[in-house]
Design a protein around this motif. Structure first.
Motif, PDB file in Angstrom:
ATOM      1  N   ASN A 112     -11.855  -0.191  -0.161  1.00  0.00           N
ATOM      2  CA  ASN A 112     -10.923   0.111   0.892  1.00  0.00           C
ATOM      3  C   ASN A 112     -10.513  -1.029   1.550  1.00  0.00           C
ATOM      4  OD1 ASN A 112      -8.916   1.693   2.218  1.00  0.00           O
ATOM      5  ND2 ASN A 112     -10.238   3.219   2.831  1.00  0.00           N
ATOM      6  N   PHE A 113      -9.359  -0.812   2.583  1.00  0.00           N
ATOM      7  CA  PHE A 113      -8.960  -2.026   3.218  1.00  0.00           C
ATOM      8  C   PHE A 113      -8.772  -1.750   4.701  1.00  0.00           C
ATOM      9  CE2 PHE A 113      -5.231   0.177   1.122  1.00  0.00           C
ATOM     10  CZ  PHE A 113      -4.298   0.176   2.180  1.00  0.00           C
ATOM     11  N   GLN A 114      -8.677  -2.633   5.553  1.00  0.00           N
ATOM     12  CA  GLN A 114      -8.056  -2.504   7.003  1.00  0.00           C
ATOM     13  C   GLN A 114      -6.966  -3.241   7.105  1.00  0.00           C
ATOM     14  OE1 GLN A 114     -11.482  -4.017   9.021  1.00  0.00           O
ATOM     15  NE2 GLN A 114     -11.969  -1.788   9.731  1.00  0.00           N
TER      16      GLN A 114
ATOM     17  N   LEU B 144      -9.338  -7.205   4.228  1.00  0.00           N
ATOM     18  CA  LEU B 144      -8.501  -7.323   5.476  1.00  0.00           C
ATOM     19  C   LEU B 144      -7.021  -7.801   4.786  1.00  0.00           C
ATOM     20  CD1 LEU B 144      -8.053  -7.024   8.325  1.00  0.00           C
ATOM     21  CD2 LEU B 144      -8.740  -9.525   8.448  1.00  0.00           C
ATOM     22  N   ILE B 145      -6.140  -7.054   5.557  1.00  0.00           N
ATOM     23  CA  ILE B 145      -4.642  -7.468   5.151  1.00  0.00           C
ATOM     24  C   ILE B 145      -4.066  -7.716   6.567  1.00  0.00           C
ATOM     25  CG2 ILE B 145      -2.545  -6.811   4.575  1.00  0.00           C
ATOM     26  CD1 ILE B 145      -3.720  -4.783   2.447  1.00  0.00           C
TER      27      ILE B 145
ATOM     28  N   THR C 113       0.830  -9.826  -8.691  1.00  0.00           N
ATOM     29  CA  THR C 113       0.079  -8.888  -9.766  1.00  0.00           C
ATOM     30  C   THR C 113      -0.573  -9.213 -10.801  1.00  0.00           C
ATOM     31  OG1 THR C 113       2.048  -8.940 -11.242  1.00  0.00           O
ATOM     32  CG2 THR C 113       2.451  -7.414  -9.615  1.00  0.00           C
ATOM     33  N   GLY C 114      -1.613  -8.572 -11.211  1.00  0.00           N
ATOM     34  CA  GLY C 114      -2.384  -8.848 -12.325  1.00  0.00           C
ATOM     35  C   GLY C 114      -3.461  -9.870 -12.237  1.00  0.00           C
TER      36      GLY C 114
ATOM     37  N   MET D 193       0.513  -5.914  -4.639  1.00  0.00           N
ATOM     38  CA  MET D 193      -0.116  -6.896  -4.128  1.00  0.00           C
ATOM     39  C   MET D 193      -1.449  -6.395  -3.446  1.00  0.00           C
ATOM     40  SD  MET D 193       3.612  -8.049  -2.575  1.00  0.00           S
ATOM     41  CE  MET D 193       3.222  -9.508  -1.405  1.00  0.00           C
ATOM     42  N   ILE D 194      -1.514  -5.157  -2.617  1.00  0.00           N
ATOM     43  CA  ILE D 194      -2.724  -4.910  -2.100  1.00  0.00           C
ATOM     44  C   ILE D 194      -3.556  -4.591  -3.187  1.00  0.00           C
ATOM     45  CG2 ILE D 194      -3.594  -2.465  -1.147  1.00  0.00           C
ATOM     46  CD1 ILE D 194      -0.940  -1.999   0.215  1.00  0.00           C
TER      47      ILE D 194
END
Length: 932
Positions: A348-350, A541-542, A492-493, A517-518
């Motif tokens: 998961n991400f923040q 983290l984003i 991507t990819g 991207m995510i």
């Protein structure tokens, strides 16, 4: 209309020759192949029977001189389908009277060719005939393929439950004679591994012999090659390192779309349209069909699309391409499912939203600091001329101070490595290559101690990026660089498990691209291949510097770009509009002139293109003079809807010259239609283009007179339709020199101090509901670890000593006193384990005992069951998946539940309708194990 004999000689013989068949060699092809049968049993056709014989137009022979295929021919203007039943009957009669093997069936009118693998699939239109090798391969597959229901899946390649279900969904579809499939699987859930395991099973079951894996970039080709080599090391693949020449003796082919497009357009050494048994189209969410549809049209074989694009975002045309109903792919597995699985399959991400003052308020006298205003005045600059919106940054203006602030904030907030000094592996998503270079320079300037190794620009047109030891390889496998600054290439990819930071240094408007991207950061670490710079990863983290998450909250589907119409198609469309207008104004002179130009454009279409070859029947309709003698509005509509789209196949041309010709044609149409305002706008644009032609270049200087004349108002006030043609003929070939004289100035360069305006965490993602439980566990675990330093009972437990019941009770009272919510029942709820005792939880927290949660126990048990039962069908897998969810929800299951709702949704008899008695007993044993 050509007779059947003319069709055969001019069209069919030539196409058979293209496939390597010599129609004059009776060891390869027999024409007018005699079939003995009573005339009453024959399919009616023009030819009479001769003494109880019918004659098949062509029979293609194998190396054993036995019939491999039948080709039934019809006249060129007759529908090829007229010969369908006739060809089928010939195949069955030949099977009975000659070889005992059913020949493959073809029927054609010389323009359209249909291939029918009788008893295996319905007829399909193809671009050409198979070679002898192709047909013998088809025959071998037809005779030796095994039932896919009995074929086991190699769980060492893809052993997760959802991967097995995806593979089974495709295999079940193949058994039902389906030929097109679409798998929608979140980035990081193993699309490529799933595909490789499917390929492995299909090869072992002898359903396919040759596979093409198509990707859209070189980096993804190298990644795909590495994956196939790792999991199927004994299969011959193309290309090997340094191999450029096409080899036709391999089993696995991995190629970019442009490479394969060039191969099939090569008249000398191209693949047969039937060379591959399976084509895998990676990242099918892209507008591949518009750009590279020619490749997919050429190879009409079993196709498998792979995409990570969420199902509700996938374009209608993508579903259509794979014969799926909108929103219903063959199989789907979402990011939310992967993150919420126990244990999770994805990370998961923040999200941290950071924006500067200039980004939010723009750059103007109002927002520039007094210090910077004084400096600008001393430099002789007019402050009032500086007026940019925040959205203009990295478009019409760039400010060093803003980029410096972005880099500093990243270095402060990013997830660091184990030493807590350097950021972990990171991708910076930038707007342009120039923007990426500016960010790289700022890293080098601010952090010179890393000697230019901390951050590197990775863009697709840089040859240093690829291959062993290249920049991408360094970023993936070395400690440095830590930061990859990318423009599109890494959106991507790219699969790098150690990515812990993603920096959105640009706005994103495509929801498809946004999630791709995510997905770069979503992969979990491989516990067996930990790297020194990243030995743990709980979340990634984003850092969002452009408010992208807020944008997609307000615009859930984003602003997907519309498909761009290719320039050659637009050019022909304007010519058709002009012809139609000329007809309406009865300007026969203009109409005749433009028709001649249009016919010339049609004649120059690339004949080797699949698009053009597939449209042979339509192009044949407009070949003769008769069609063009009287061009009606109905004919123009036919040209507009059927012929105009074919110009997307035009690629080898001077597009700068064509664009100039298109502008002139559009201006001539505006003048003809008396659209003054549009004509004036186009005229000004054309004058500007002509004015930028460099007279210092000799070839341009030769046309100086018309160049100067065409920039005068007098010339345009009296311009005629012939004058437009003269400009196009004399100047269009010179337009390519225009770029040599004048270059675009680029964005305004500023160096102003920016300041932080917004910094906050953003809730976005599937896991927000579990925050309170996580906090509780964190508090309790911290409390127990602190008490262990001084509490003798906890110290005894840590030392592995046995404690008495009285000591256990004393510890429980102490912990309850320290924190009123520390009880055995709460422990069982929080740690999702219904059976463990109080002391087991304590030993688990101290690190002496591993306790599986109830979901982990259930997932593990079902995972083991799936891996030992890989021959289950899709419906059986759906039942077991439903059973797993039922147990996780209810935490119990009774035998009678399995013949009631919700299980009767899959079959009216529930478990009894889907499994054998032996299998039912195995499933009951499984439920007793996890839910007793």
């Amino acid at each position: 209309m050509k007779t059947e004999a003319e069709t055969r000689k001019e069209l069919i013989d030539a196409k058979l020759s293209d496939a390597g068949w010599d129609v004059n060699n009776p060891s390869q092809v027999i024409q007018e192949f005699g079939i003995s049968l009573p005339f009453t049993e024959a399919v009616a056709e023009e030819r009479p029977s001769y003494g109880g014989y019918q004659f098949c137009d062509y029979v293609l022979l194998g190396r054993d001189r036995k019939p491999l295929a039948v080709v039934e021919a019809k006249k060129s203007l007759i529908d090829a389908a007229i010969g369908r039943e006739q060809a089928k009957q010939y195949c069955y009669y030949i099977q009975t009277q000659y070889s005992g093997k059913l020949p493959f069936c073809f029927y054609t009118n010389g323009l359209d060719i249909y291939f029918w693998d009788l008893e295996n699939s319905p007829p399909r239109k193809v671009i050409g005939y198979p070679t002898r090798d192709d047909l013998e391969r088809f025959q071998h597959i037809r005779e030796h393929k095994k039932p896919l229901a009995d074929e086991l899946i190699n769980t060492q390649i893809a052993g997760r439950e959802y991967q097995i279900r995806a593979i089974r969904a495709v295999m079940d579809g193949l058994e039902k004679k389906q030929r097109n499939f679409l798998l929608v699987m979140a980035t990081g859930t193993g699309k490529t591994r799933t595909c490789i395991a499917l390929v492995d099973a299909l090869i072992r079951a002898r359903h396919v012999e040759r596979v093409l894996f198509l990707v859209d970039r070189i980096a993804l080709r190298e990644q795909g090659l590495a994956a196939f080599k790792e999991h199927l090391p004994n299969e011959p693949y193309w290309p090997k390192v340094g191999e450029r020449i096409i080899a036709k003796d391999r089993r696995i082919y991995i190629s970019t779309y442009p490479t394969m497009l060039n191969i099939i357009r090569d008249d000398k050494d191209r693949f047969s349209p039937h060379f591959f048994d399976l084509i895998v189209i990676d990242e099918s969410h892209r507008s591949i069909y518009n750009t590279y549809g020619e490749v997919l049209d050429y190879f009409k074989t079993i196709s498998l699309g792979l995409t990570a694009t969420p199902t509700d975002i996938i374009d209608h045309n993508t579903f259509k391409l794979f014969n799926c109903d909108d929103g219903l792919p063959t199989f789907a597995y979402t990011y939310e499912e992967a993150v919420n699985n126990t244990p999770p399959y994805l990370c998961n991400f923040q999200v941290m939203k950071i924006q500067t003052k200039f980004q939010e308020e723009g750059i103007s006298k109002r927002t520039i600091s007094l210090e910077d205003q004084k400096r600008l005045i001393l430099e002789g600059k007019e402050i009032s001329d500086i007026n940019f919106e925040g959205t203009d940054l990295e478009k019409t203006a760039t400010n060093k101070g803003t980029n410096v602030l972005i880099v500093k904030e990243f270095m402060e907030e990013s997830i660091k490595d184990a030493n807590g000094v350097l950021p972990g592996k990171t991708i910076f998503f930038c707007s342009t290559k120039a923007h990426a270079r500016r960010i790289e320079q700022i890293f080098d300037s601010l952090y010179p101690e890393y000697m230019g190794e901390l951050a590197k620009v990775l863009v697709s047109d840089d040859p240093r990026v690829y291959g062993k030891g290249g920049l991408l390889d360094q970023f993936t496998n070395n400690d440095m660089p830590r930061i990859a600054i990318s423009v599109d290439m890494m959106d991507t990819g790219i699969d790098i498990r150690e990515l812990v930071n993603l920096v959105f240094a640009k706005p994103v408007y495509s929801y498809t691209k946004f999630w791709q991207m995510i997905g770069r950061g979503a992969r979990l670490l491989d516990s067996h291949k930990l790297k020194p710079w990243c030995n743990e990863k709980e979340k990634f983290l984003i850092l969002d510097f452009w408010d992208n998450f807020d944008y997609f909250k307000l615009n859930p589907k984003g602003n997907e770009q519309t498909v761009q119409v290719p320039l050659p198609v637009r050019f022909v469309g304007i010519r058709l509009d002009k012809i139609e207008k000329a007809i309406g104004l009865q300007r026969n002179d203009i109409c005749h002139k433009e028709i001649l130009k249009l016919r010339s454009q049609i004649h120059d279409l690339p004949q080797s293109s699949v698009v053009i070859r597939e449209a042979a029947a339509d192009l044949r309709k407009i070949e003769g003079k008769k069609f063009w003698d009287n061009v009606t509005l109905e004919k123009i509509e036919f040209l507009r809807t059927t012929i105009k789209p074919l110009f997307r196949a035009v690629s080898q041309t001077d597009f700068k010259a064509m664009r100039f010709q298109k502008d002139l044609l559009e201006a001539s149409l505006a003048k003809l239609a008396n659209k003054t305002q549009k004509f004036e706008a186009l005229k000004d644009h054309i004058i500007e283009l002509i004015g930028e032609l460099p007279l210092s270049v000799n070839i341009v200087a030769r046309e100086e007179a018309i160049i100067r004349l065409a920039q005068t108002n007098n010339y345009w006030s009296s311009i005629t339709d012939v004058s437009f043609d003269e400009l196009a003929d004399r100047l269009s070939i010179l337009i390519k020199y225009r770029d040599g004289d004048k270059r675009p100035l680029g964005p305004t360069q500023l160096d102003l101090k920016d300041m932080l305006k917004t910094k906050e965490m953003v809730e976005f993602g599937p896991e927000n509901s579990t925050v309170s439980i996580s906090k509780y566990r964190e508090m309790v675990e911290k409390l127990i670890m602190e008490l262990t330093e001084s509490n003798p009972i906890l110290q005894k437990i840590k030392a592995g000593q046995i404690i008495t019941d009285a000591e256990a009770q004393e510890l429980a009272v102490l912990l309850h006193y320290e924190h009123p919510h520390v009880t055995e029942d709460i422990f069982r709820s929080v740690y999702r384990n219904r059976k463990a005792k109080f002391l087991q939880f304590i030993r688990h927290i101290i690190g002496l005992e591993v306790l599986e949660s109830f979901p982990e126990t259930v997932e593990k048990a079902f995972e083991q069951f799936f891996q030992t039962h890989t021959n289950l069908s899709s419906r059986q897998l759906d039942f077991l998946n439903l059973l797993k969810e039922f147990i996780l929800d209810k935490e119990t299951v009774q035998k009678r539940d399995l013949i009631q709702s919700p299980f009767t949704v899959l079959h009216p008899l529930g478990i009894r309708g889907l499994f054998t008695p032996v299998e039912i007993n195995e499933i009951l044993d499984l439920t007793m194990k996890v839910a007793s």
